[in-house]
Write an enzyme that holds these catalytic residues in place. Structure first.
Site, PDB file in Angstrom:
ATOM      1  N   LEU A   9       0.803  -1.170  -0.364  1.00  0.00           N
ATOM      2  CA  LEU A   9      -0.197  -0.203   0.162  1.00  0.00           C
ATOM      3  C   LEU A   9       0.623   1.090  -0.104  1.00  0.00           C
ATOM      4  O   LEU A   9       2.134   1.414   0.417  1.00  0.00           O
ATOM      5  CB  LEU A   9      -1.159   0.152   1.135  1.00  0.00           C
ATOM      6  CG  LEU A   9      -1.395   0.690   1.902  1.00  0.00           C
ATOM      7  CD1 LEU A   9      -3.550   0.548   0.269  1.00  0.00           C
ATOM      8  CD2 LEU A   9      -2.784   0.890   2.718  1.00  0.00           C
ATOM      9  N   ASP A  10       0.367   2.002  -1.186  1.00  0.00           N
ATOM     10  CA  ASP A  10       1.939   3.567  -1.433  1.00  0.00           C
ATOM     11  C   ASP A  10       1.702   4.486   0.164  1.00  0.00           C
ATOM     12  O   ASP A  10       0.789   4.480   1.086  1.00  0.00           O
ATOM     13  CB  ASP A  10       1.404   3.921  -1.887  1.00  0.00           C
ATOM     14  CG  ASP A  10       2.154   5.448  -2.573  1.00  0.00           C
ATOM     15  OD1 ASP A  10       2.677   4.667  -3.350  1.00  0.00           O
ATOM     16  OD2 ASP A  10       2.054   6.491  -2.077  1.00  0.00           O
TER      17      ASP A  10
END
Length: 315
Positions: A51-52
């Site tokens: 997840l960025d």
């Protein structure tokens, strides 16, 4: 004589299960994993897909036997809420990059609805240069920061749902439910292109992955405030990642044979994915598929892991 104090190594322990973490803004998925692993003193852990750092929300973390099923969560459909700034195009597709273009925003609700409708269903995306996708062992964002553009093959993804949550002036909030591998940043840019004014992502939050949702997740700060036993109590069983799969239960004898990897004849319809249990309610054995009346194992727990998850000591 060396009088420096010896660092006491924190003892690790075997834990099995899944922790649903609400990842904070600015932290990488691996950093979040390492913090949670340290708080739980866990021996083995892994996350279920990056997840960025600029995104928040659901990050399922797998421990021990749970790591065997991390791919299930990686392959699952995802859900997000995204906030877009309309009228602005940047080098990165978000607020971190350099602004390339600015355009006036003069839109109606009907125009936005029509653009959203065009992006539902199967669409083709080209992964953004500012992504963690690897090329020759290096993430694309490293090339992008060096001013190098790498040709990326397009990919088919499915947008199951794309709905307007809020719209005012140049700010648009949308809810997205999509297949794995979808870049919401690219979706935002495509929506801006269809609207004729451009758009970039200003905030992104993952709200669900397969059968689990962010409403069930805990933040790192809240996790740190708990006692060790309270943290351990938050671990969900590994089969929580498979909760939307059909269930198949075996007798004691059949369960023992299944755990050895032997194919079993079953009175069940063909299915690409099933979760398999022994006769006891908590006796999760692993994942499998049914083909031509045969139960074929995919990922198996060890007998010791089964017993540990049932709360009984290994023999």
């Amino acid at each position: 004589m060396n009088t420096r104090p010896q660092r006491v190594k924190t003892p690790r322990r075997a834990l099995h299960g899944v922790l649903l973490l609400d990842k904070p803004l600015g932290l990488s998925s691996n950093d979040a994993l390492q913090k949670a692993k340290w708080l739980l003193r866990a021996e083995k852990a892994g996350h279920t897909g990056t997840l960025d750092p600029l995104a928040t929300g659901l990050l399922p973390l797998c421990f021990g036997a749970g790591t065997k099923f991390s791919q299930v969560s990686l392959d699952a459909d995802k859900a997000y809420t995204a906030t877009l700034k309309l009228g602005e195009i940047t080098t990165t597709g978000d607020g971190e990059g350099e602004v390339l273009e600015r355009h006036p925003v003069k839109l109606s609700r009907e125009q936005i609805e029509a653009a959203c409708a065009q992006l539902r269903g199967e669409i083709t995306q080209v992964p953004p240069m500012y992504s963690a996708l690897k090329h020759e062992g290096r993430p694309l964002y490293e090339y992008a920061r060096a001013g190098i553009t790498i040709e990326r093959p397009s990919r088919q993804v499915t947008i199951h749902a794309l709905d307007i949550l809020h719209w005012q002036d140049d700010e648009l909030a949308i809810a997205v439910r999509c297949s794995k591998g979808t870049y919401v940043r690219t979706l935002a840019e495509d929506l801006g292109r269809l609207l004729g004014c451009g758009a970039r992502l200003s905030a992104l939050r993952r709200t669900a992955s397969g059968p689990v949702s962010v409403e069930q997740a805990i933040s790192l700060d809240a996790l740190a405030a708990l006692t060790e036993s309270e943290r351990e109590a938050l671990l969900r069983p590994p089969d929580s990642l498979l909760a939307d799969w059909p269930e198949l239960r075996l007798s004691s004898d059949e369960a023992a044979r299944f755990l050895t990897g032997l194919r079993r004849r079953v009175a069940a319809a063909d299915a690409p994915h099933v979760r398999v249990y022994g006769p006891e309610p908590q006796a999760f054995l692993g994942s499998a598929h049914v083909q031509a009346g045969e139960l074929i194992a995919d990922r198996l727990l060890s007998p010791a892991e089964v017993q540990s998850l049932m709360g009984t000591p290994a023999a």
